[in-house]
Design an enzyme around this catalytic site. Structure first.
Site, short mmCIF file in Angstrom:
data_model
loop_
_atom_site.label_atom_id
_atom_site.label_comp_id
_atom_site.label_asym_id
_atom_site.label_seq_id
_atom_site.Cartn_x
_atom_site.Cartn_y
_atom_site.Cartn_z
N ALA A 157 0.99 -1.17 0.04
CA ALA A 157 -0.11 0.10 -0.12
C ALA A 157 1.01 1.32 0.09
O ALA A 157 2.19 1.17 0.42
CB ALA A 157 -0.93 0.09 1.06
N PHE A 158 0.26 2.45 -0.22
CA PHE A 158 1.03 3.86 -0.43
C PHE A 158 1.58 4.10 0.84
O PHE A 158 2.64 5.03 0.96
CB PHE A 158 0.16 4.61 -1.21
CG PHE A 158 -0.78 5.36 -0.03
CD1 PHE A 158 -0.45 6.27 0.92
CD2 PHE A 158 -2.03 4.98 -0.17
CE1 PHE A 158 -1.50 6.97 2.01
CE2 PHE A 158 -3.03 5.40 0.95
CZ PHE A 158 -2.79 6.34 2.00
N GLY A 222 -3.00 -6.68 -11.14
CA GLY A 222 -3.42 -7.01 -9.92
C GLY A 222 -4.18 -8.48 -9.88
O GLY A 222 -4.04 -9.41 -9.22
N GLU A 260 -3.23 -8.10 5.29
CA GLU A 260 -2.86 -7.18 6.35
C GLU A 260 -4.07 -6.01 5.98
O GLU A 260 -3.52 -5.06 5.29
CB GLU A 260 -1.61 -6.94 6.44
CG GLU A 260 -1.19 -6.25 7.88
CD GLU A 260 -0.67 -4.69 7.80
OE1 GLU A 260 -1.90 -4.00 8.12
OE2 GLU A 260 0.25 -4.46 7.51
N LEU A 261 -5.23 -5.90 6.38
CA LEU A 261 -6.29 -5.09 6.02
C LEU A 261 -6.45 -3.92 6.88
O LEU A 261 -5.64 -3.42 7.72
CB LEU A 261 -7.38 -5.67 5.50
CG LEU A 261 -6.96 -7.05 4.78
CD1 LEU A 261 -8.27 -7.97 4.25
CD2 LEU A 261 -6.32 -6.55 3.43
N CYS A 294 -2.31 1.90 9.15
CA CYS A 294 -3.43 1.07 9.39
C CYS A 294 -3.60 0.67 11.03
O CYS A 294 -4.53 0.26 11.39
CB CYS A 294 -2.97 -0.31 8.84
SG CYS A 294 -1.43 -1.14 9.14
N GLY A 452 3.07 2.17 15.52
CA GLY A 452 4.48 2.07 15.83
C GLY A 452 5.02 0.93 16.43
O GLY A 452 5.77 0.59 17.09
N ALA A 453 4.51 -0.17 15.83
CA ALA A 453 5.07 -1.60 16.43
C ALA A 453 6.38 -1.86 15.94
O ALA A 453 7.07 -1.36 14.73
CB ALA A 453 4.15 -2.53 15.84
C1 UN1 Z 1 0.88 -0.11 8.01
O1 UN1 Z 1 0.26 0.93 8.23
O2 UN1 Z 1 0.25 -0.77 7.20
O3 UN1 Z 1 3.15 -0.40 13.93
C2 UN1 Z 1 1.98 -0.63 8.84
C3 UN1 Z 1 3.08 0.65 12.95
C4 UN1 Z 1 4.27 0.29 11.66
C5 UN1 Z 1 3.68 -0.48 10.44
C6 UN1 Z 1 2.35 -0.01 9.90
N1 UN1 Z 1 5.38 -0.26 12.17
O4 UN1 Z 1 2.51 1.65 12.71
#
Ligand code: UN1
Length: 503
Positions: A157-158, A222, A260-261, A294, A452-453
């Protein structure tokens, strides 16, 4: 700017397909614009079906040799990829900022995330462990081993134009797969730059087709990719709508998908919380990346005792968020990705008002070139229909509650299940939130925001978030196939379950 692009091997006009060598693509031209000012940066000639075929053929050839290389040697190639990324961290981080609009510190963070996953994958290349079991039959040995899958399709994704590719590619590579990357058409240039880095590493190691790129639209590329039986795994990041399509088509052909949606992530602040920490957690979670993660905090549940004060502080903090050029060090919030996103946010605010939500601050576009909006807080109740939806923008719903039981019910009452957080100093409350009757999300944090994982944990979520897990922990297993092996080293042929079958 030209110097930056040149240093990363991005031309004014780029091919949209690469296997190590660039393919002469002939599809429609795709111009990438800087969301901070709407100006064009450079263009890509998109890939068509024939280009895609060439890419898949190269990926299949690469797989045949790559899988024969011992995993620790594959790890060595990924170590080199990590080194190249380190050497290019600043320019690549800058290009991420220029193309997707996240602030420079986050652009750098994104490249750091790529480096981190490479480091992780290098270690992993010596740890693709299977179990051994005790056989019920005498002189028998049972164990399992993990084999590579084949060429893996990665659709990104962007909003994390390069990091999420790296989560997939670094892990899939040490597992012995080759990779075909379809980046978001909104961020093709960062993908071209990363492919150039991959090309260097591939060339140095005499590899072709290990990392491939194919930039094209959904109908041409796609759809073709997700229906392609030669790609045993499709890993896709994006909206729930997109994921439903990917999941359905891949399932139809009995392939494997890793989805991962969307998220609709909530943060709960209890009366007993450290409110300074909570405020900072909310601010980064809801305003960071202009609300386009996300993992962005979309719902804020405030316990009654602190709700009024906390809301007032938050509204004040929102007023101080410096919005502007994401390359400017002082900026905290850059633009949205494009005009469509601005419109989506304004429409969402209008709907929220219609449904009875009270806009406490923001709600408008910012009057300057580029796609800027004000970070927005809406005071509402849990049952406002818009609260159930993910609006990919800095739009935060604030909802008051009284008891933990009540808030947990509301917390889990959305279709998505990615990330969640609670701020509390009570051990009992924290552990309840983390327990089976607490958060139903793939990620649940205490005294940390929703976004921010780190890469070391498995990343992904439940329900309409798609159930996939990427990056750390044992997410690697999704990129391999498991084989159970039973070996008889005796001179008899006993059957399992005591079955007799003798003449
Ligand atoms: C995403 O937004 O697709 O945990 C991933 C987080 C980032 C990854 C986000 N490390 O916010």
């Amino acid at each position: 700017m030209n110097e930056l692009l040149e240093s990363l091997g991005v031309q004014p006009r780029n091919s949209g397909a690469c296997t190590g060598s660039w393919i002469q693509t002939s599809g429609p031209e795709l111009v990438s614009h800087n969301p901070a000012d709407g100006e064009p940066i450079a263009a890509v000639t998109q890939a068509m079906a024939a280009d895609y075929e060439a890419v898949v053929a190269a990926a299949e050839r690469a797989f045949a040799t790559w899988r024969m290389m011992p995993a620790p040697q594959r790890g060595e190639v990924i170590r080199q990829l990590g080194e190249e990324l380190r050497a290019n961290k600043e320019p690549l981080g800058k290009l991420v900022t220029m193309e997707c609009g996240k602030i420079y510190s986050e652009g750098l963070g994104e490249v750091q995330e790529m480096i981190d996953i490479c480091d992780f994958a290098v270690g992993l290349s010596r740890q693709l462990y299977g179990l051994t079991m005790h056989s019920e039959r005498a002189s028998h040995r049972m164990y399992e081993q993990w084999h590579p899958l084949g060429p893996v399709g990665i659709i990104s994704a962007f909003n994390f134009p390069v990091a999420v590719w790296a989560w997939n590619a670094a892990i899939a590579a040490v597992c012995g797969n080759s990779m075909i990357w379809k980046p978001s058409p909104k961020t093709p240039l960062t993908a071209v730059a990363v492919q150039q880095i991959c090309n260097k590493v591939m060339e140095r190691n005499g590899l072709e087709g290990l990392f491939s790129l194919v930039i094209g639209d959904n109908d041409e590329i796609g759809e073709r990719m997700i229906a392609d039986r030669r790609l045993p795994l499709i890993s896709a990041t994006g909206s729930c709508r997109m994921g439903r399509r990917v999941g359905t088509v891949v399932a139809e052909r009995m392939g494997r998908s890793l989805l991962e949606l969307g998220g609709n992530n909530a943060l709960i602040v209890m009366d007993d919380a450290n409110l300074d920490l909570a405020l900072r957690g909310v601010l980064f979670g809801a305003v960071g990346t202009a609300g386009q993660r996300c993992t962005t905090t979309r719902r804020l549940f405030l316990q009654k005792g602190i709700a009024a004060d906390f809301t007032a502080k938050l509204v004040k903090a929102y007023g101080q968020v410096r919005i502007g050029d994401p390359l400017d060090e002082n900026t905290l919030m850059g633009p949205l990705i494009d005009e469509g996103s601005v419109q989506m946010m304004l429409d969402a605010v209008a709907k929220v008002r219609e449904q009875g939500g009270e806009v406490l601050c923001g709600g408008n576009r910012v009057d300057r070139p580029g796609h800027y909006v004000e970070p927005t807080i809406v005071k509402t109740t849990h049952d406002l229909p818009m609260v159930k939806e993910e609006t990919f923008a800095p739009l935060l719903y604030v909802i008051e509650f009284e008891t933990l039981d009540e808030v947990m019910k509301h917390h889990n009452d959305v279709p998505q299940g990615l990330s969640s957080a609670i701020f509390t100093d009570s051990l009992i409350t924290a552990e309840t939130f983390l327990s089976h009757r607490g958060s139903d999300c793939g990620i649940a944090n205490v005294n940390i925001g929703t976004s921010g994982a780190e890469i070391g944990g498995a990343f992904g979520g439940e329900k309409e978030t798609g159930g996939g897990r990427e990056s750390g922990s044992d997410a690697w297993r999704l990129y391999m196939r498991r084989q159970t092996n039973t070996i008889n080293w005796g001179t008899e042929l006993p059957l399992a379950q005591g079955v007799k079958f003798d003449l």
